[in-house]
Design a protein around this motif. Structure first.
Motif, mmCIF file in Angstrom:
data_model
loop_
_atom_site.group_PDB
_atom_site.id
_atom_site.type_symbol
_atom_site.label_atom_id
_atom_site.label_comp_id
_atom_site.label_asym_id
_atom_site.label_seq_id
_atom_site.Cartn_x
_atom_site.Cartn_y
_atom_site.Cartn_z
ATOM 1 N N LYS A 54 30.315 5.736 38.312
ATOM 2 C CA LYS A 54 30.820 7.086 38.561
ATOM 3 C C LYS A 54 31.403 7.682 37.283
ATOM 4 O O LYS A 54 31.883 6.966 36.409
ATOM 5 C CB LYS A 54 31.891 7.009 39.659
ATOM 6 N N GLU A 55 31.349 8.987 37.195
ATOM 7 C CA GLU A 55 31.742 9.725 35.992
ATOM 8 C C GLU A 55 30.833 9.361 34.841
ATOM 9 O O GLU A 55 31.171 9.573 33.683
ATOM 10 C CB GLU A 55 33.209 9.447 35.614
ATOM 11 N N ASP A 56 29.664 8.813 35.168
ATOM 12 C CA ASP A 56 28.659 8.542 34.164
ATOM 13 C C ASP A 56 29.170 7.620 33.070
ATOM 14 O O ASP A 56 28.901 7.798 31.900
ATOM 15 C CB ASP A 56 28.201 9.883 33.552
ATOM 16 N N ARG A 57 29.943 6.613 33.462
ATOM 17 C CA ARG A 57 30.458 5.671 32.470
ATOM 18 C C ARG A 57 29.797 4.314 32.630
ATOM 19 O O ARG A 57 29.031 4.080 33.553
ATOM 20 C CB ARG A 57 31.977 5.512 32.655
ATOM 21 N N GLY A 58 30.138 3.414 31.729
ATOM 22 C CA GLY A 58 29.668 2.027 31.873
ATOM 23 C C GLY A 58 28.289 1.771 31.317
ATOM 24 O O GLY A 58 27.589 0.885 31.771
ATOM 25 N N THR A 59 27.887 2.566 30.308
ATOM 26 C CA THR A 59 26.562 2.338 29.737
ATOM 27 C C THR A 59 26.632 1.498 28.463
ATOM 28 O O THR A 59 25.718 1.527 27.657
ATOM 29 C CB THR A 59 25.866 3.672 29.429
ATOM 30 N N GLU A 60 27.717 0.738 28.290
ATOM 31 C CA GLU A 60 27.800 -0.129 27.119
ATOM 32 C C GLU A 60 26.728 -1.207 27.208
ATOM 33 O O GLU A 60 26.447 -1.726 28.287
ATOM 34 C CB GLU A 60 29.177 -0.813 27.022
ATOM 35 N N ILE A 61 26.192 -1.546 26.045
ATOM 36 C CA ILE A 61 25.115 -2.543 26.016
ATOM 37 C C ILE A 61 25.622 -3.898 26.513
ATOM 38 O O ILE A 61 24.913 -4.628 27.189
ATOM 39 C CB ILE A 61 24.528 -2.655 24.593
ATOM 40 N N GLU A 62 26.901 -4.185 26.242
ATOM 41 C CA GLU A 62 27.509 -5.443 26.693
ATOM 42 C C GLU A 62 27.316 -5.663 28.190
ATOM 43 O O GLU A 62 27.168 -6.791 28.657
ATOM 44 C CB GLU A 62 29.014 -5.414 26.398
ATOM 45 N N ASN A 63 27.319 -4.559 28.941
ATOM 46 C CA ASN A 63 27.200 -4.676 30.395
ATOM 47 C C ASN A 63 25.855 -5.219 30.838
ATOM 48 O O ASN A 63 25.660 -5.533 32.006
ATOM 49 C CB ASN A 63 27.422 -3.316 31.054
#
Lengths: 521, 484
Positions: B355-364
């Motif tokens: 949500k809020e278009d977050r969490g696109t870090e490659i680590e994930n």
């Protein structure tokens, strides 16, 4: 002249059958690991069986490409799906179909995670490797050349040892960087051929016959040289190899040593020698010097390795130095020896990686110091290890001897000094291999952990025996193999020794030089 | 020169696809007023149908070759090919938006209207030889993009990105209009064909001023295609815009801008070709090298794709610098291949976003390869494709760009290009390393539950491989689309 004596698309079948296998494996449930292994093994063995007619129906009296198939691919640019084999690629195709099922069989127990993905990767790799050796269209060749990078990259990266990420990155980036130079050279070759003949083609056979002026040969030779020298790997482009070998799982090392490195030497035979003959002569001394350095460097570094696998990896640098030396000796015996040595290295070094894998599976260490006296505990294993060691150091009666002897002979014919220097290389390989063997298998059993070692099981016998057969077959009667490559090698050398081409292409330039000379006179 | 303001039915046929899109945009505008909140997806469906009908119109009229509105609009194969690229992109972006807008609770009709209007502007940009029409089209599409970038109004980054984009964009437009003004001052026309014929006979003084004017116009276009040093907005905007819009922006406006740039350079600036190829040679080298080098340090997938898109613009400039038909055709094919590669990669970015278009870090992405094998395998295909490894469409595209350079004897440009590919392999591989070689069994990553996006990912991966292996007919269309 195209010939396909079987009237059956045999090369396409063997190349893409593993791909079909890979697709079928994706449909099997992840949990059914046994079935996955059997299906993969079945496909690889079937692939080997289907490839056998290549050997029996191969016509040794002609240098023309055989079992040819030709279909337009990208019509507007003249690229084709054009495949075939001659006496040079024949054995590399057979080596591939022969080694991969053996490598896969060795993973039965060793690979215990992501078994499904592993087997898919092995099947894809088979398709990529065979594609390289059968392609007669340069664009097609390049596609397969790059394609096989992906499975090897995944194999080392997912199933490799603790430093696998670094090793895969180094492997991929080195080889990818090398081959992009080749890509530019391929493009240049394509447009140059159009400039001289008016036709756009990537047909390898036609491109081989195209004479090129010296300055162009120089750059193109260098671009191909970088790509292939990294792949071989020649000293000083070898630094990725020990990493890749040590981190790769056993099957990965076997395929890497057995087949992938041969793509480099094969590339020299297919591109550098016939397409840029003048530069081949010009650079022969340099390549030979690099090869000799490689032979000695590999041997010296191998001597101080505490890890058996790393030792075998460095011995590869040394062995491939021989192959390169024989090739650039540019004599019939030398080139034949070089090709035979490619096959030999695949068999002997492949086998050594397999036996190292066997002991690693049981003890989970590859340090020489951890072992000692194994000959009393696991005699059968010790015997196999001995034979492969002897074949690696080229003892008469084994395959290694024939190859190395021919290379030495070829080098002597070219320049005696090469032969004399290199003869010492053989001495050093005996030193490090036999020292390692002595420390691992003889003396007393000092490490109690080794007491529980079990000797080889049926599966292990099953995949080592075929290798053993070839060690002696090639060692005792190499004629079976040499007779098939003779005419092709003769033809190759005829291309390399064709008269200097400057006269054909740049007549204007020559006449200009003449005028200058006349004026000066 | 007198301009008659009368236009005929024939003029309108040349802009049928644009008319269809405009019609649907207005329909959404009206219908949206009466729609209850739970039926807002209907807006998206309407937009989707608009795109489909426009696509059908473009395909039917693909071979049409006509001019309209006093030669201000042309409809030729090139503009139609570019339209196809833009419409496929829009189609996918709209599909991606359905669930996205619902999750972000900003399910407003304006979103689709603005999207369709900017699409119209892009199509106009791709189909004109008239500098003023180009300018208006660039401005119209930019306004749409500014709005869409800031559409996540509650997210500070989104607003900030839009603001940056707007300020830098206006700056670039100033240069563009200044350049156009100079051309008009020199030759009394804004029609590229007229400029071309005047320029070929012009005195050396006029030629020098023209080069200055060309530089000004190029600044404007350089901004749109994100060429160095006018690229600085790209990563911020891509990272902060709603993911479907980042995907859309990375392909569609570029297709339009590249075609307009091609027309401007190949036709209008034809007589001073040696001058602009030199400038663009440098720009191409800097653009790809900068994009690739900075991408090496990116930790966020969307920012990575932002920098990688700068690099890809650099590759496409190589095709333009080659200044031969193969190069121009290669640019078109590359844009076409980029649709599948970039939309695929951005769709995966959307699938892993929260949500809020977050969490696109490659680590994930750790362990992603085993938790979601199919989506990860597709991502692997996109990454190898963007790196240019066969048998993907990315390889074929790069092959033609660089071979066009070799054909024009620009060996160093080709070599710098391929060396850049090798550099780029590092950060694309890093994504694969994270997916397959790190944290194997500990992935807790849940995917955004959107079936259409998943379908887009798989379909794009199949296209990347299929067109990569059988590129022949696609290449023929792309290479044949350039007729100037």
């Amino acid at each position: 002249m195209d010939m396909n004596q079987l009237h059956f698309p045999i090369l396409t079948t063997i190349t893409f059958l593993p791909l079909v296998g890979a697709f079928l494996v994706t449909l099997i449930s992840e949990k059914n690991e046994g079935l996955i292994k059997y299906v993969t093994f079945g496909f690889l063995v079937l692939d080997f069986i289907i490839s056998l007619p290549l050997f029996f129906y191969f016509d040794p009296t002609t240098y023309h490409m055989q079992f040819v198939e030709r279909v337009p691919w990208i019509k507007s640019l003249g690229f084709q799906y054009y495949v075939g084999v001659d006496g040079i690629s024949l054995f590399l195709v057979l080596l591939t179909t022969f080694l991969t099922p053996i490598a896969q069989l060795s993973t039965w127990k060793a690979i215990d995670k992501k078994v499904k993905l592993f087997n898919i990767v092995i099947l894809l790799m088979q398709t990529g490797m065979l594609g390289v050796f059968i392609s007669l269209d340069v664009f097609l060749f390049y596609v397969f050349w790059e394609l096989q990078l992906i499975p090897m990259y995944l194999m080392i990266g997912i199933w490799g040892g603790p430093n696998r990420v670094f090793a895969t990155m180094k492997f991929f980036l080195y080889t990818f960087a090398g081959s992009v130079f080749m890509l530019v050279a391929i493009m240049a070759l394509y447009f140059l051929h159009h400039k001289y003949t008016g036709t756009y083609t990537m047909d390898m056979v036609q491109l081989m016959q195209q004479p090129l002026p010296h300055h162009l040969q120089l750059w193109l030779f260098l671009a191909f040289f970088i790509a292939f020298a990294i792949k071989v790997p020649m000293w000083p482009f070898h630094t990725w190899l020990p990493w890749a070998h040590v981190e790769a799982p056993t099957a990965g090392s076997v395929i890497l040593a057995g087949v992938l490195l041969k793509m480099g030497t094969y590339g020299f035979l297919r591109f550098n020698l016939p397409m840029f003959p003048d530069m081949t002569h010009a650079f022969a001394v340099l390549v030979i010097v690099l090869s000799i350095i490689g032979i000695f460097y590999g041997a010296f570094v191998a001597m101080v390795q505490p890890d058996i696998k790393k030792l075998v990896a460095y011995s590869s640098v040394s062995h491939l130095g021989y192959s390169m030396l024989g090739m650039f000796a540019l004599t019939q015996t030398g080139v034949e020896g070089s090709i035979l040595q490619m096959v030999n290295h695949g068999i002997s070094t492949g086998a050594l990686f397999l036996v190292v894998g066997i002991v690693y599976e049981r003890r989970h260490t590859r340090l020489i110091s951890e072992y000692g006296g194994l000959a009393y505990l696991v005699p059968a294993f010790a015997a196999f290890f001995m034979i492969f060691t002897l074949s690696s150091i080229a003892v008469p009666g084994t395959n290694g001897f024939v190859g190395e002897f021919m290379i030495l002979l070829g080098a002597f014919m070219s320049k005696p000094v090469y032969g004399i220097i290199v003869a010492f290389g053989g001495l050093f390989s005996a030193v490090y291999m036999l020292t390692m063997y002595k420390r691992v298998f003889f003396n007393k059993v000092t490490n109690p952990k080794n007491l529980g070692l079990t000797d080889m099981n049926l599966r292990e016998w099953l995949y080592l025996i075929p290798l053993l057969v070839f060690v002696f077959w090639i060692g005792i009667y190499p004629q079976t193999f040499l007779s098939k490559m003779r005419v092709s090698v003769e033809h190759l050398l005829k291309q390399v020794n064709r008269t200097t081409v400057e006269a054909n292409v740049n007549t204007t330039q020559i006449s200009l030089t003449k005028t200058v000379v006349v004026k000066k006179g | 020169m007198s301009i008659s303001m009368v236009y005929s039915l024939k003029d309108l046929t040349a802009i049928i696809p644009e008319l269809i899109l405009t019609g649907f945009a207005f329909a959404i505008l009206l219908i949206d007023l009466w729609l209850p909140k739970r039926l807002k997806t209907l807006n998206g469906l309407l937009a989707l149908f608009g795109v489909i009908f426009a696509f059908a119109a473009v395909v039917v009229m693909y071979n049409a070759n006509m001019t309209a509105f006093n030669n201000m609009i042309v409809m030729d194969k090139a503009s139609n090919f570019a339209s196809i690229i833009m419409l496929i992109t829009a189609f996918v972006a709209i599909i991606m938006s359905f669930d996205f807008l619902k999750r972000e609770e900003i399910n407003l009709g304006e979103y689709y209207e603005v999207l369709l209007f900017s699409l119209v502007a892009m199509q106009i940009l791709a189909s004109t030889y008239n500098l003023i029409v180009m300018f208006i089209a660039v401005e119209t599409l930019s306004i749409g993009m500014y709005i869409l970038t800031g559409f996540l109004r509650d997210k500070d980054e989104s607003v900030e990105g839009a603001m940056k984009y707007f300020i830098l964009g206006s700056f670039a437009s100033t240069f563009l209009v200044l350049g156009i003004g100079l051309f008009y001052g020199l030759f009394g026309s804004v029609d590229l064909n007229v400029i071309k014929s005047s320029l070929s006979g012009a005195s050396s003084f006029y030629k020098w001023i023209s080069i200055l004017a060309f530089l000004f116009v190029f600044v404007g276009f350089g901004f749109k295609i994100a060429a160095f040093p006018f690229h600085s907005w790209t990563p911020d905007v891509y990272a902060s815009a709603p993911t479907p819009m980042s995907a859309f922006m990375s392909v569609a406006p570029k297709a339009a801008a590249f075609l307009a740039l091609l027309r401007f350079l190949a036709v209008g600036m034809g007589p001073i070709e040696p001058n602009w190829t030199k400038v663009l040679w440098v720009v191409a080298v800097l653009t790809m090298t900068f994009g690739n080098t900075v991408a090496l340090w990116q930790k966020d997938l969307k920012r990575l794709l932002g920098y990688s898109s700068i690099a890809h613009a650099g590759y496409m400039l190589v095709g333009i610098v080659a200044a031969n038909e193969l190069g121009y055709g290669a640019v078109m094919f590359y844009l076409f291949s980029y649709v599948f590669l970039n939309l695929g990669a951005f769709s995966v970015a959307e699938l892993i976003s929260k949500k809020e278009d977050r969490g696109t870090e490659i680590e994930n992405l750790k362990g992603f390869g085993y938790k979601h094998p199919l989506i990860a395998a597709s991502m692997l295909v996109f990454m190898f494709g963007l790196a240019g490894v066969p048998p993907t469409v990315g390889f074929v595209g790069k092959y033609y760009l660089f071979s066009a350079a070799v054909k024009s004897h620009l060996y160093w440009l080709a070599i710098i290009g391929v060396v850049n590919s090798a550099i780029s392999a590092y950060f694309y591989l890093n994504v694969i390393v994270t997916m397959y070689m790190k944290g194997e069994n500990e992935s807790k990553l849940e995917l955004f539950n959107s079936v259409p996006v998943k379908a887009v990912v798989l379909l794009a991966a199949i296209c990347v491989l299929y067109i990569g292996i059988f590129p022949s007919s696609f290449l023929d269309i792309a290479l044949g689309s350039i007729g100037f």
